[in-house]
Design a protein around this motif. Sequence first.
Motif, mmCIF file in Angstrom:
data_model
loop_
_atom_site.group_PDB
_atom_site.id
_atom_site.type_symbol
_atom_site.label_atom_id
_atom_site.label_comp_id
_atom_site.label_asym_id
_atom_site.label_seq_id
_atom_site.Cartn_x
_atom_site.Cartn_y
_atom_site.Cartn_z
ATOM 1 N N GLY A 1 0.777 -1.230 0.000
ATOM 2 C CA GLY A 1 0.000 0.000 0.000
ATOM 3 C C GLY A 1 0.806 1.277 0.000
ATOM 4 N N VAL A 2 2.130 1.167 -0.074
ATOM 5 C CA VAL A 2 2.984 2.351 -0.121
ATOM 6 C C VAL A 2 3.883 2.240 -1.354
ATOM 7 C CG1 VAL A 2 2.888 2.781 2.351
ATOM 8 C CG2 VAL A 2 4.631 1.249 1.480
ATOM 9 N N ASP A 3 4.994 2.961 -1.372
ATOM 10 C CA ASP A 3 5.963 2.791 -2.447
ATOM 11 C C ASP A 3 7.358 3.067 -1.898
ATOM 12 O OD1 ASP A 3 6.272 5.595 -2.405
ATOM 13 O OD2 ASP A 3 4.943 5.901 -4.127
ATOM 14 N N HIS A 4 8.329 3.219 -2.780
ATOM 15 C CA HIS A 4 9.723 3.322 -2.340
ATOM 16 C C HIS A 4 9.978 4.496 -1.413
ATOM 17 C CE1 HIS A 4 9.912 6.415 -5.524
ATOM 18 N NE2 HIS A 4 10.915 6.884 -4.831
ATOM 19 N N GLY B 1 2.389 -3.132 -8.710
ATOM 20 C CA GLY B 1 1.073 -2.655 -8.315
ATOM 21 C C GLY B 1 1.111 -1.469 -7.383
ATOM 22 N N MET B 2 2.312 -0.968 -7.110
ATOM 23 C CA MET B 2 2.478 0.174 -6.220
ATOM 24 C C MET B 2 3.493 1.128 -6.814
ATOM 25 S SD MET B 2 2.409 -1.951 -2.613
ATOM 26 C CE MET B 2 3.005 -3.486 -3.356
ATOM 27 N N ALA C 1 1.469 -3.745 -12.399
ATOM 28 C CA ALA C 1 1.283 -5.177 -12.154
ATOM 29 C C ALA C 1 0.324 -5.697 -13.210
ATOM 30 C CB ALA C 1 0.744 -5.436 -10.759
ATOM 31 N N PRO C 2 0.822 -6.194 -14.342
ATOM 32 C CA PRO C 2 -0.062 -6.701 -15.392
ATOM 33 C C PRO C 2 -0.868 -7.896 -14.898
ATOM 34 C CG PRO C 2 2.217 -7.321 -15.823
ATOM 35 C CD PRO C 2 2.250 -6.362 -14.673
ATOM 36 N N VAL C 3 -1.905 -8.235 -15.628
ATOM 37 C CA VAL C 3 -2.795 -9.317 -15.199
ATOM 38 C C VAL C 3 -2.083 -10.657 -15.142
ATOM 39 C CG1 VAL C 3 -4.888 -8.170 -15.958
ATOM 40 C CG2 VAL C 3 -3.627 -9.607 -17.578
ATOM 41 N N THR C 4 -0.933 -10.763 -15.807
ATOM 42 C CA THR C 4 -0.164 -12.006 -15.738
ATOM 43 C C THR C 4 0.464 -12.206 -14.362
ATOM 44 O OG1 THR C 4 1.716 -10.808 -16.685
ATOM 45 C CG2 THR C 4 0.348 -12.060 -18.204
ATOM 46 N N ALA D 1 -2.606 7.144 -4.028
ATOM 47 C CA ALA D 1 -3.134 7.440 -5.361
ATOM 48 C C ALA D 1 -2.487 6.592 -6.443
ATOM 49 C CB ALA D 1 -2.943 8.922 -5.674
ATOM 50 N N LEU D 2 -1.348 5.969 -6.140
ATOM 51 C CA LEU D 2 -0.615 5.189 -7.142
ATOM 52 C C LEU D 2 -0.821 3.685 -6.989
ATOM 53 C CD1 LEU D 2 2.780 7.148 -7.109
ATOM 54 C CD2 LEU D 2 0.825 7.452 -8.644
ATOM 55 N N VAL D 3 -1.563 3.282 -5.984
ATOM 56 C CA VAL D 3 -1.803 1.855 -5.758
ATOM 57 C C VAL D 3 -2.824 1.327 -6.765
ATOM 58 C CG1 VAL D 3 -2.824 0.194 -4.150
ATOM 59 C CG2 VAL D 3 -1.180 1.875 -3.319
ATOM 60 N N ASP D 4 -2.552 0.137 -7.288
ATOM 61 C CA ASP D 4 -3.499 -0.561 -8.157
ATOM 62 C C ASP D 4 -4.270 -1.548 -7.270
ATOM 63 O OD1 ASP D 4 -4.834 -2.255 -9.891
ATOM 64 O OD2 ASP D 4 -3.166 -2.438 -11.306
ATOM 65 N N PRO D 5 -5.444 -1.160 -6.762
ATOM 66 C CA PRO D 5 -6.141 -2.030 -5.797
ATOM 67 C C PRO D 5 -6.549 -3.368 -6.385
ATOM 68 C CG PRO D 5 -7.525 -0.179 -6.451
ATOM 69 C CD PRO D 5 -6.162 0.098 -6.996
ATOM 70 N N ALA D 6 -6.916 -3.388 -7.675
ATOM 71 C CA ALA D 6 -7.309 -4.666 -8.281
ATOM 72 C C ALA D 6 -6.130 -5.626 -8.313
ATOM 73 C CB ALA D 6 -7.848 -4.425 -9.688
ATOM 74 N N ALA D 7 -4.948 -5.098 -8.620
ATOM 75 C CA ALA D 7 -3.761 -5.949 -8.657
ATOM 76 C C ALA D 7 -3.422 -6.482 -7.273
ATOM 77 C CB ALA D 7 -2.579 -5.168 -9.229
ATOM 78 N N LEU D 8 -3.479 -5.618 -6.259
ATOM 79 C CA LEU D 8 -3.155 -6.072 -4.906
ATOM 80 C C LEU D 8 -4.170 -7.092 -4.416
ATOM 81 C CD1 LEU D 8 -1.799 -2.947 -3.012
ATOM 82 C CD2 LEU D 8 -0.652 -4.524 -4.578
ATOM 83 N N GLU D 9 -5.435 -6.908 -4.783
ATOM 84 C CA GLU D 9 -6.451 -7.893 -4.396
ATOM 85 C C GLU D 9 -6.195 -9.225 -5.095
ATOM 86 O OE1 GLU D 9 -11.330 -8.451 -4.395
ATOM 87 O OE2 GLU D 9 -10.423 -6.597 -5.140
ATOM 88 N N ARG D 10 -5.832 -9.176 -6.372
ATOM 89 C CA ARG D 10 -5.564 -10.395 -7.144
ATOM 90 C C ARG D 10 -4.375 -11.148 -6.559
ATOM 91 N NH1 ARG D 10 -4.795 -7.912 -11.671
ATOM 92 N NH2 ARG D 10 -2.509 -7.969 -11.702
ATOM 93 N N ILE D 11 -3.305 -10.420 -6.269
ATOM 94 C CA ILE D 11 -2.100 -11.043 -5.716
ATOM 95 C C ILE D 11 -2.360 -11.520 -4.286
ATOM 96 C CG2 ILE D 11 0.285 -10.596 -5.001
ATOM 97 C CD1 ILE D 11 0.350 -8.557 -7.400
#
Length: 274
Positions: free
Chosen positions: A28-31, A57-58, A63-66, A174-184
């Motif tokens: 949920g954060v970044d570098h 994803g952050m 974080a592509p769907v793959t 604002a930069l988090v991809d929530p769908a990607a984090l949920e998928r992972i």
Amino acid sequence: MEIHVGRIRVHYVEHGTGRPVLVLHGAGVDHREAEACFEPVFDGVAGMRRIYPDLPGMGRTPAPVTLRSAEDVLGTLLDFADGVAGGAAYLLIGHSAGAYYAQAMAARRPAQVAGLALVCPLLPGLRNIPEHHVVVGPGEGEGEVGDDVFRGYFVIQTPEMLDRYERYVAPAAALVDPAALERIGAQWALAPDHAAPYAGPAAVVAGRLDSTVGYAAAIDLVDHYPHTSLAVFDDAGHALPHEQPELLRAVLVDWLTRVAGAGGGRRPGGGGAG
């Protein structure tokens, strides 16, 4: 800076020259949070090239769907480490979910990891997680400070900690991809590793008031790693790197000294940060 790892463009920043040190942030954060918390550790430590990637994803790493599981993320991080380290052995520092991946990286590639430091690590088998408890908060009549995330993350809720949250933690939302984090996150468990425990110099740091991952599971790592130091800090929660920077630096400088003594590089001190 960016490097392509397969089809993923991993964004990262780095400071200094010398032995690579990979620092992995939490979920949920970044570098920027890891950079703010761990760069002070290297003040006065020469010969260390600190590398702070945005995890998939952050931040600015997509974080592509793959990328569908923690195993996929782990593979990306291992390939990223190979790419930026250029074949040299590297040090690993991880906070929270970053520590979860760092632990697995050391297990999978022990010969490439010169030292391992885990701070408030996310681990399998979490237990005895305490309720959130604020140690220092607003004075009487001052009202609440910060948003719900800040109040649920920090146990020391001073203006200084709020400033750090607003500068280094909140902007990543604002930069988090929530769908990607949920998928992972739906497949977050990594495959068991049956190799011998990582035998290099290790350090484990936990907060006694950590209401996210607790500290009990972290204590178990003392028996898992034969050359580890353990510190459990009072008056510290999951935001321990913000709340107890001097204590954290003391533990990690000792760890760096042990890495150097094990043949992992120059001894800390005696020079600029590089």
